[in-house]
Design an enzyme around this catalytic site. Structure first.
Site, PDB file in Angstrom:
ATOM      1  N   ASP A  40      35.756  24.902  63.212  1.00 57.76           N
ATOM      2  CA  ASP A  40      36.692  24.916  64.197  1.00 57.76           C
ATOM      3  C   ASP A  40      36.962  26.237  64.802  1.00 57.76           C
ATOM      4  O   ASP A  40      36.928  27.391  63.841  1.00 57.76           O
ATOM      5  CB  ASP A  40      38.250  24.513  63.988  1.00 57.76           C
ATOM      6  CG  ASP A  40      38.085  23.199  63.442  1.00 57.76           C
ATOM      7  OD1 ASP A  40      37.073  22.084  64.061  1.00 57.76           O
ATOM      8  OD2 ASP A  40      38.967  22.508  62.764  1.00 57.76           O
ATOM      9  N   PRO A  41      37.282  26.542  66.087  1.00 59.53           N
ATOM     10  CA  PRO A  41      37.737  28.067  66.489  1.00 59.53           C
ATOM     11  C   PRO A  41      38.716  28.723  65.596  1.00 59.53           C
ATOM     12  O   PRO A  41      38.712  29.892  65.781  1.00 59.53           O
ATOM     13  CB  PRO A  41      38.323  27.825  68.089  1.00 59.53           C
ATOM     14  CG  PRO A  41      37.483  26.351  68.232  1.00 59.53           C
ATOM     15  CD  PRO A  41      37.496  25.658  67.072  1.00 59.53           C
TER      16      PRO A  41
END
Length: 297
Positions: A40-41
């Site tokens: 995930d970012p």
């Protein structure tokens, strides 16, 4: 010509895995780049990147066990089960104060081993051909089916009591497909106060360690592992003669050689140290499950 290889990259927070792939493409001047598992970012840590023909190896890496360092916040529930979502609920002060170290330990034990886990609705799992997070962003309600995963390690390193929350530093070792956000959510739910993930760092994928990774700022000077070196980290090695290597590359079987294989697959490496491909049993014979598209040391 760009040589095939496996590159370990330490992804910083704020970039998507696709962003990192794009940067590797620019740094190495090739479009043929892939990775063995999304981060995930908000997460940091290890991305295993395949370049050119070595992208074929990613199939054998993506299912490897993984290790994460995580910070779990008890007392607050969010829409995404992590810090990027909207706050849905805050625990009552009395309920939070009633959470004991013993209770947390018991909750952790319940989430260790072979467990049934419902992935977060904002995961990358596809539902009828579309990513779950895309459906959620479009306003749809998404409930994903539970899946069996294995949490081999769930160690709590520190516990900090703050204003309206309890933060837990943890190390999690797990099978591929395990969602650490879901562990945070379920731990909080089990304790009756809710919970979410505030930080996540992937430190290991199989035998690949983030300590050996390069930063995204150093990609231009990075030297990928050869396909043979990378394959030897995730598969048994089968040393083959020049004649056997030639036969495998031409799609021929190695007759009556299945007994040379202990596991399901092995990396066939020739006398020059070059990865020929990945072999598997077929009856009493060995055959190629994957051939490297070009010879590379």
């Amino acid at each position: 010509m760009v040589s095939p290889g496996i590159l370990l990259v330490d992804k910083p927070a704020g970039l998507t895995s696709h962003d990192v792939v794009a940067r590797v493409r620019r740094a190495f001047g090739t479009r043929k780049v892939g990775h063995a598992g999304t981060l995930d970012p908000m997460a940091t840590g290890l991305l295993v990147i395949g370049i050119e023909g070595a992208t074929r190896l990613l199939t054998y890496i993506v299912g490897a066990d993984k290790t994460y360092e995580a910070v779990i916040r008890l007392g607050i529930t969010t829409s995404t089960d992590d810090a990027e979502g909207e706050i849905l609920a805050r625990a009552d002060a009395d309920d939070l104060a009633a959470v004991t170290a013993e209770g947390i330990d018991e909750g952790v034990r319940a989430l260790t081993g072979r467990i049934s886990q419902v992935p977060s609705s904002v995961s990358a799992i596809k539902v009828d051909g579309r990513r779950a997070y895309d459906r959620v962003r479009a306003g749809e309600e998404v409930v994903l089916a539970a899946r069996e995963v294995t949490v081999s390690r769930f160690d709590l390193l520190d516990r900090r009591v703050g204003d309206g929350a309890i933060d837990l530093d943890a190390v999690v070792g797990c099978s591929s497909g395990t969602y650490i956000r879901s562990l945070a959510r379920d731990l909080g739910a089990g304790l009756g106060v809710g919970g979410h993930l505030t930080a996540l760092r992937r430190t290991r994928v199989g035998d690949f360690d983030v300590a050996d990774a390069v930063s995204v700022d150093d990609l231009a000077d990075a030297t990928p592992m050869t396909p043979a070196a990378a394959a030897a980290r995730v598969l048994d090695v089968l040393h083959v003669t020049a004649e056997e290597a030639r036969d495998l590359r031409h799609g021929k079987r190695l007759n009556d050689q299945a007994s040379r294989l202990e596991g399901a697959h092995a990396a066939a490496i020739d006398e020059d140290g070059t990865l020929v491909g990945v072999v598997e049993r077929r009856g009493a014979d060995l055959k190629s499950a994957m051939n490297m598209p070009e010879v590379a040391r």
